[in-house]
Design a protein around this motif. Sequence first.
Motif, PDB file in Angstrom:
ATOM      1  N   LYS A  83      -0.936  -6.889   0.599  1.00 29.59           N
ATOM      2  CA  LYS A  83       0.419  -6.465   0.261  1.00 29.59           C
ATOM      3  C   LYS A  83       0.562  -6.407  -1.253  1.00 29.59           C
ATOM      4  O   LYS A  83      -0.018  -7.215  -1.967  1.00 29.59           O
ATOM      5  N   ASP A  84       1.347  -5.458  -1.699  1.00 27.51           N
ATOM      6  CA  ASP A  84       1.592  -5.287  -3.129  1.00 27.51           C
ATOM      7  C   ASP A  84       2.705  -6.239  -3.557  1.00 27.51           C
ATOM      8  O   ASP A  84       3.875  -5.999  -3.289  1.00 27.51           O
ATOM      9  N   THR A  85       2.318  -7.329  -4.212  1.00 30.84           N
ATOM     10  CA  THR A  85       3.306  -8.304  -4.681  1.00 30.84           C
ATOM     11  C   THR A  85       3.458  -8.263  -6.196  1.00 30.84           C
ATOM     12  O   THR A  85       4.325  -8.941  -6.739  1.00 30.84           O
TER      13      THR A  85
ATOM     14  N   SER B  96       3.631  -5.227  -8.167  1.00 34.31           N
ATOM     15  CA  SER B  96       4.364  -4.077  -8.694  1.00 34.31           C
ATOM     16  C   SER B  96       5.785  -4.414  -9.150  1.00 34.31           C
ATOM     17  O   SER B  96       6.213  -3.938 -10.201  1.00 34.31           O
TER      18      SER B  96
END
Length: 178
Positions: free
Chosen positions: A83-85, A87
């Motif tokens: 998961k993109d945490t 950005s």
Amino acid sequence: MAARRITQSSINWSALAERVPANQKTSFGAFKTKSDIYVRAVMANPECPPKIDWAYYKKLVPVAGLVDGFQKQYDALTVPYPKDTVSPQVDAQIKESQSEIASYKKVSEQRIQNYQKEIAHLKSLLPYDQMTMEDYRDAFPDSALDPINRPTFWPHTPEEQVGYKSKEQIEAEKQGHH
């Protein structure tokens, strides 16, 4: 969430290379080479893994249920995409930097206006080679020689005046040394 395949680098290498200092060009070149090698290695592999012909293996393997068990485990396997945490943190830093840049620009524009006023004032004065001592005193009262109110000793530099203290002496006095 399915991962999308990246077909090309989103890095503008030429714009980045312009900002690299001269003493770090070799390190930058090595980094770009490693990045290019990695991208080529990833692109050499297919986007999706090849399909397995389970019917072929069911005919070939004599142990009943072994291939079915493998197929069930294989179909159940999912590789989680991270998961993109980061950005949101990067976006917050970008907004903060943009506000800092905007305030710096505003302050710089004010400084520029002040400097332009000073330049206009200096241009309105007589050229230095045409000034008399009185003209200089009128234009620059703080730095002009004033023998009556502020007498000085020749050569009229701060170092030669009575009571002058160097930066080192001032620092020593602050620290309690004499």
